[in-house]
Scaffold this active site. Structure first.
Site, mmCIF file in Angstrom:
data_model
loop_
_atom_site.group_PDB
_atom_site.id
_atom_site.type_symbol
_atom_site.label_atom_id
_atom_site.label_comp_id
_atom_site.label_asym_id
_atom_site.label_seq_id
_atom_site.Cartn_x
_atom_site.Cartn_y
_atom_site.Cartn_z
ATOM 1 N N ASP A 153 0.450 -7.090 -2.910
ATOM 2 C CA ASP A 153 -1.373 -6.806 -2.538
ATOM 3 C C ASP A 153 -2.051 -6.248 -3.772
ATOM 4 O O ASP A 153 -1.121 -6.166 -4.849
ATOM 5 C CB ASP A 153 -1.319 -6.021 -1.282
ATOM 6 C CG ASP A 153 -2.650 -6.453 -0.756
ATOM 7 O OD1 ASP A 153 -3.850 -6.463 -1.065
ATOM 8 O OD2 ASP A 153 -2.441 -6.869 0.620
ATOM 9 N N TYR A 200 -3.309 -4.855 15.882
ATOM 10 C CA TYR A 200 -2.879 -4.171 14.508
ATOM 11 C C TYR A 200 -2.517 -2.783 14.758
ATOM 12 O O TYR A 200 -3.277 -2.056 15.283
ATOM 13 C CB TYR A 200 -4.383 -4.031 14.067
ATOM 14 C CG TYR A 200 -4.512 -5.533 12.863
ATOM 15 C CD1 TYR A 200 -3.906 -6.627 12.949
ATOM 16 C CD2 TYR A 200 -5.303 -5.167 11.737
ATOM 17 C CE1 TYR A 200 -4.075 -7.620 12.449
ATOM 18 C CE2 TYR A 200 -5.227 -6.461 10.889
ATOM 19 C CZ TYR A 200 -4.733 -7.483 11.072
ATOM 20 O OH TYR A 200 -4.739 -8.611 10.312
ATOM 21 N N PHE A 201 -1.284 -2.635 14.070
ATOM 22 C CA PHE A 201 -0.710 -1.138 14.639
ATOM 23 C C PHE A 201 -1.302 -0.421 13.560
ATOM 24 O O PHE A 201 -0.459 0.998 13.325
ATOM 25 C CB PHE A 201 0.506 -1.290 14.901
ATOM 26 C CG PHE A 201 1.093 -2.214 15.970
ATOM 27 C CD1 PHE A 201 0.116 -2.680 16.758
ATOM 28 C CD2 PHE A 201 2.463 -2.605 16.207
ATOM 29 C CE1 PHE A 201 0.392 -3.421 17.953
ATOM 30 C CE2 PHE A 201 2.809 -3.381 16.902
ATOM 31 C CZ PHE A 201 1.674 -3.900 18.005
ATOM 32 N N ASP A 202 -2.232 -0.383 12.740
ATOM 33 C CA ASP A 202 -2.665 0.649 11.615
ATOM 34 C C ASP A 202 -3.784 1.323 12.373
ATOM 35 O O ASP A 202 -4.071 2.398 11.858
ATOM 36 C CB ASP A 202 -3.026 -0.049 10.161
ATOM 37 C CG ASP A 202 -4.097 -1.156 10.407
ATOM 38 O OD1 ASP A 202 -4.356 -1.762 11.524
ATOM 39 O OD2 ASP A 202 -4.608 -1.340 9.294
ATOM 40 N N TRP A 214 -0.395 -2.547 8.658
ATOM 41 C CA TRP A 214 -0.942 -2.342 7.365
ATOM 42 C C TRP A 214 -0.673 -0.883 7.052
ATOM 43 O O TRP A 214 -1.177 -0.114 7.529
ATOM 44 C CB TRP A 214 -2.347 -2.719 7.435
ATOM 45 C CG TRP A 214 -2.649 -4.165 7.917
ATOM 46 C CD1 TRP A 214 -3.075 -4.731 9.020
ATOM 47 C CD2 TRP A 214 -2.211 -5.281 6.894
ATOM 48 N NE1 TRP A 214 -3.087 -6.138 9.050
ATOM 49 C CE2 TRP A 214 -2.627 -6.435 7.602
ATOM 50 C CE3 TRP A 214 -2.037 -5.321 5.460
ATOM 51 C CZ2 TRP A 214 -2.306 -7.730 6.959
ATOM 52 C CZ3 TRP A 214 -1.700 -6.602 5.066
ATOM 53 C CH2 TRP A 214 -2.118 -7.829 5.949
ATOM 54 N N GLU A 253 -2.008 1.241 4.634
ATOM 55 C CA GLU A 253 -3.010 2.024 3.628
ATOM 56 C C GLU A 253 -2.632 3.726 3.943
ATOM 57 O O GLU A 253 -2.631 4.539 3.266
ATOM 58 C CB GLU A 253 -4.464 1.538 3.837
ATOM 59 C CG GLU A 253 -4.693 0.522 3.204
ATOM 60 C CD GLU A 253 -4.843 -0.852 4.409
ATOM 61 O OE1 GLU A 253 -3.847 -0.877 5.143
ATOM 62 O OE2 GLU A 253 -5.587 -1.691 4.143
ATOM 63 N N HIS A 270 -6.458 -10.574 -3.053
ATOM 64 C CA HIS A 270 -5.278 -9.411 -2.883
ATOM 65 C C HIS A 270 -4.372 -9.297 -4.153
ATOM 66 O O HIS A 270 -3.074 -9.123 -3.684
ATOM 67 C CB HIS A 270 -4.844 -9.618 -1.402
ATOM 68 C CG HIS A 270 -5.717 -8.995 -0.522
ATOM 69 N ND1 HIS A 270 -5.838 -7.794 0.077
ATOM 70 C CD2 HIS A 270 -6.512 -9.650 0.348
ATOM 71 C CE1 HIS A 270 -6.761 -7.505 0.978
ATOM 72 N NE2 HIS A 270 -7.089 -8.632 1.076
ATOM 73 N N TRP A 322 -5.935 -13.854 12.440
ATOM 74 C CA TRP A 322 -6.128 -12.418 12.543
ATOM 75 C C TRP A 322 -7.704 -12.319 12.666
ATOM 76 O O TRP A 322 -8.095 -11.183 13.136
ATOM 77 C CB TRP A 322 -5.669 -11.750 11.334
ATOM 78 C CG TRP A 322 -6.540 -11.919 10.114
ATOM 79 C CD1 TRP A 322 -6.351 -13.140 9.375
ATOM 80 C CD2 TRP A 322 -7.368 -10.946 9.444
ATOM 81 N NE1 TRP A 322 -7.154 -12.912 8.280
ATOM 82 C CE2 TRP A 322 -7.873 -11.688 8.327
ATOM 83 C CE3 TRP A 322 -7.950 -9.781 9.712
ATOM 84 C CZ2 TRP A 322 -8.835 -11.091 7.620
ATOM 85 C CZ3 TRP A 322 -8.870 -9.241 8.887
ATOM 86 C CH2 TRP A 322 -9.266 -9.740 7.842
ATOM 87 N N ASP A 339 -6.125 -14.416 2.570
ATOM 88 C CA ASP A 339 -7.259 -13.531 3.312
ATOM 89 C C ASP A 339 -8.134 -13.066 2.236
ATOM 90 O O ASP A 339 -7.735 -12.722 1.039
ATOM 91 C CB ASP A 339 -6.566 -12.433 4.020
ATOM 92 C CG ASP A 339 -5.797 -11.609 3.339
ATOM 93 O OD1 ASP A 339 -5.073 -11.968 2.488
ATOM 94 O OD2 ASP A 339 -5.688 -10.066 3.426
ATOM 95 N N GLU A 340 -9.366 -12.552 2.939
ATOM 96 C CA GLU A 340 -10.402 -11.941 2.078
ATOM 97 C C GLU A 340 -10.610 -12.133 0.678
ATOM 98 O O GLU A 340 -10.566 -11.299 -0.178
ATOM 99 C CB GLU A 340 -10.288 -10.759 2.416
ATOM 100 C CG GLU A 340 -10.080 -10.084 3.796
ATOM 101 C CD GLU A 340 -9.566 -8.608 3.793
ATOM 102 O OE1 GLU A 340 -10.520 -7.867 4.817
ATOM 103 O OE2 GLU A 340 -8.608 -8.140 3.342
ATOM 104 N N ARG A 374 0.877 -1.071 0.017
ATOM 105 C CA ARG A 374 0.165 -0.017 -0.032
ATOM 106 C C ARG A 374 1.030 1.479 -0.058
ATOM 107 O O ARG A 374 0.482 2.311 -0.601
ATOM 108 C CB ARG A 374 -1.043 0.148 1.234
ATOM 109 C CG ARG A 374 -2.234 -0.886 1.133
ATOM 110 C CD ARG A 374 -1.870 -2.178 0.638
ATOM 111 N NE ARG A 374 -3.126 -2.999 0.605
ATOM 112 C CZ ARG A 374 -3.681 -3.701 1.734
ATOM 113 N NH1 ARG A 374 -2.929 -3.627 2.880
ATOM 114 N NH2 ARG A 374 -4.767 -4.447 1.419
HETATM 115 C C1 TNX Z 1 -7.427 -6.616 6.467
HETATM 116 S S1 TNX Z 1 -5.476 -8.573 8.109
HETATM 117 C C2 TNX Z 1 -6.323 -7.144 5.589
HETATM 118 C C3 TNX Z 1 -5.503 -6.232 4.986
HETATM 119 C C4 TNX Z 1 -5.793 -4.648 5.459
HETATM 120 C C5 TNX Z 1 -6.296 -4.774 6.798
HETATM 121 C C6 TNX Z 1 -6.499 -3.314 7.357
HETATM 122 C C7 TNX Z 1 -5.747 -9.190 6.540
HETATM 123 C C8 TNX Z 1 -5.235 -10.451 6.381
HETATM 124 N N1 TNX Z 1 -6.189 -8.563 5.515
HETATM 125 O O1 TNX Z 1 -5.542 -6.322 3.820
HETATM 126 O O2 TNX Z 1 -4.663 -4.081 5.112
HETATM 127 O O3 TNX Z 1 -7.324 -5.429 7.108
HETATM 128 O O4 TNX Z 1 -6.560 -3.555 8.640
#
Ligand code: TNX
Length: 627
Positions: free
Chosen positions: A185, A410-412, A460, A462, A256, A385, A318-319, A156
């Protein structure tokens, strides 16, 4: 803010005997002192200890007293021995002894010597004096967890090698031993792979970057690029290795992976050309589970295996958004052939194929807990996570897990009231929330607990465009992370920790590091009770009784080199507001808000902290009493 509530019930912070972070396991103070003088020599007892001896000499060259040898005779040496033969210490433990005549560090292996050296460095004053008088002490120490990780998202926002190395240096200083490098990503591919040059000719650049907070669709229209060459990757890996940090590379897939798909559109199911993503959030693009995709991944793992000597490869996972799979005749045919009935199980198929490839390259697999969707073979390490219950379930089956929950690690997330913090993804993860987080799930037998191999903090990026901002998000939260990874939970104490972080931050200040200045803490003698059991961020409300006439308020800032300024008239404090000189009385005739900031010697200002005294307020809740 919870900090203040606890400060209210625990006014005094004792001077720690040993201001070391993370707190060592056993500390036996001695009666004598040892005077470190310039020109002290470091003796390695064998060749394996030599690199640590060289590092320590190097540190002492700039941090030990500049005066020459003592007139009384030659300076006693610091001895390093990695043949302690003490099973209790394991590979990473050490015994540091400061005696009247000299200093010794003993360990079973160089890693232990390295950690003993970190402890010794923290015992020396941050700024060298004419001579450093150290109190004699015997420290015996080894870590609670074997995976003590810090993560960095360089997709990011991209951080150059120098920043990555500084990041690793800080991690190692606090005895963290894993650097999880999130290299790819949607918004950028950051690692050169020789077989697929377009990844870093196309995938490393985007035509703009989101401006504004979560959900914004505006971009700045500026081209943003960056990647690491293989030579740079090797340099970072070697840098980390010298500091006993293992680099775990992550290639995120099948989701991602917008940037990879932009470079090689055939990785997706529709094969259409599109650009590297400019907005944050989750993209709908996903890799297609074709043989060509798996060939690409296999080549990729081959190159990673050569670059990263560590045991793990992180496969992301993830996701995953399955819309593109749902629209794909290829995926439908695959599902029929493999007897897959749910799209989420296509991810399971994908992960099983990738896991087999990683293992064939002789590496262990770690992936986000989302990879469980559709089932993975045993022996796969989970990085948990999202669904924390997966860690205990895995441990019961004998699978390892690393705990890094979205939220406390999560340090963002913001570190205080967002009105006083830079733009972030939002949420709230204060220093105390990190410190309070216990990664060990409940209800596990000791044998199962051994599968919870450690914890990790994630950064993260962003909303983290610069290195100053990066270190602001990292520190001091990384100190709390380091302690929960290293120090047994039963020995952790928040107030003791607050008393130990000051010298660490002063050292960082001397190094010009842009950390977040911890909030000023309050303690109030004579306050009656806590009014609000869930205090606001940056604000605590205390009930006081008008009949007491006044209450005595103390202010405390972990960094003793700062100056505290405060107001009691409802105005926002500035560096021109009265400086805190010691306990002051606040009349209880009316509601009063005390607002305080800490200002460092170079003029940096902390976020404000507020304490609201409410006269005869109620209903009152006594902290800890629940009534
Ligand atoms: C989720 S944690 C994500 C990241 C994002 C983050 C923002 C994870 C495995 N995937 O792609 O940057 O949340 O907090």
């Amino acid at each position: 803010m919870l900090v203040f509530v606890l400060a209210f019930s625990s006014p005094a912070l004792a001077d720690p005997t040993v201001p070391v972070v993370p707190l060592p396991r056993e500390i036996v103070p001695g009666a004598c002192t040892y005077t470190l003088q310039g020109g002290v020599t470091v003796q390695a007892h064998d060749t394996k200890a030599q690199p640590i001896a060289t590092m320590l000499s190097e540190y002492l060259r700039t941090h030990a007293p500049s005066s020459g040898a003592s007139p009384a005779g030659p300076n006693p040496a610091i001895g390093l021995s990695d043949t302690a033969n003490d099973p209790q210490l394991g590979v990473e433990g050490y015994r540091l002894t400061i005696g009247g005549e000299g200093i010794s560090i003993a360990a079973n292996a160089p890693a232990g010597l390295f950690y003993g050296m970190q402890t010794l460095e923290q015992l020396l004053p941050a700024t060298p004096a004419a001579s450093d008088v150290l109190r004699c002490v015997a420290i015996t120490d080894w870590p609670a967890y074997r995976w003590r990780g810090i993560h960095l998202d360089v997709s990011r926002h991209f951080f150059p090698v120098s920043v990555v190395e500084q990041y690793i240096d800080l991690a190692a200083r606090y005895k963290l031993n894993v650097f999880h490098w999130h290299l790819t990503d949607d918004q950028g591919w950051r690692i050169q792979l020789l077989k697929y040059p377009k990844l870093t000719e196309i995938g490393d650049c985007r035509d703009g970057t989101q401006v504004g907070g979560e959900g914004s669709t505006a971009t700045d229209g500026k081209r943003y690029c960056g990647y690491y060459t293989q030579d740079q990757i090797r340099e970072v890996v070697a840098y980390a290795k010298a500091r006993f940090v293992t680099v775990v590379p992550e290639i995120d897939m099948p989701g991602h992976s917008d940037a990879a798909i932009a470079a090689y559109p055939w990785l997706s199911c529709d094969g259409k050309q599109h650009a590297v993503r400019e907005l944050w959030g989750v993209s709908g693009e996903v890799m297609c589970p074709t043989e060509r995709t798996f060939g690409f991944i296999n080549d990729e793992i081959g190159e990673l295996t050569k670059l990263f000597p560590g045991p793990y490869i992180h496969i992301g996972g993830d996701e995953v958004v399955t819309d593109a799979w749902q629209a794909s005749p290829f995926v439908h045919a695959l599902m029929a052939r493999e007897h897959i009935t749910k799209y989420s199980d296509v991810q399971g198929y994908f992960e099983r194929r990738v896991i087999a490839m990683v293992r064939a390259h002789g590496k262990q697999v770690i992936g986000w807990d989302d990879i469980l969707s559709g089932g993975v073979p045993s022996g796969t390490t989970l990085m948990v996570w999202d669904d924390l219950s997966t860690a205990a379930k895995g441990a019961k089956k004998g699978d390892d897990a690393v705990i890094n929950p979205d939220g406390p690690l999560y340090f963002d997330a913001a570190q205080g009231d967002q009105d006083f913090e830079p733009l972030s993804i939002g949420g709230l993860t204060t220093l105390e929330m990190v410190y309070d987080y216990d990664p060990m799930p409940t209800g596990l037998t000791p044998q199962q607990q051994a599968h919870i191999i450690g914890a990790q903090g994630d950064v993260w990026a962003e909303y983290i465009p610069t290195s100053d901002h990066l270190f602001y998000m990292l520190m001091p939260r990384e100190l709390a992370l380091a302690e929960l990874c290293w120090t047994p939970r039963s020995q952790m104490d928040w107030f003791d920790f607050l008393g130990r972080i000051g010298p660490q931050l002063t050292r960082m200040e001397d190094e010009g590091l842009h950390f977040r200045i911890p909030d000023v803490q309050f303690s109030v003698a004579g306050a009656v009770a806590l009014v609000d059991p869930h205090p606001l961020i940056n604000e605590t409300d205390l009930g006081v009784s008008a009949s007491t006439g006044s209450v005595a308020v103390d202010l405390f800032e972990p960094m003793s080199s700062t100056m505290i300024h405060y107001t009691i008239d409802g105005s926002m404090p500035t560096a021109k507001s009265p400086a805190y000189q010691g306990t002051f009385d606040v009349p209880t005739g009316q509601n009063t808000t005390i607002a305080a900031i800490a200002v460092t010697s170079d003029g940096r200002v902390s976020a404000p902290a507020f304490l609201k005294l409410i006269v005869n307020g109620g209903p009152w809740v006594l902290p800890g009493s629940g009534k």
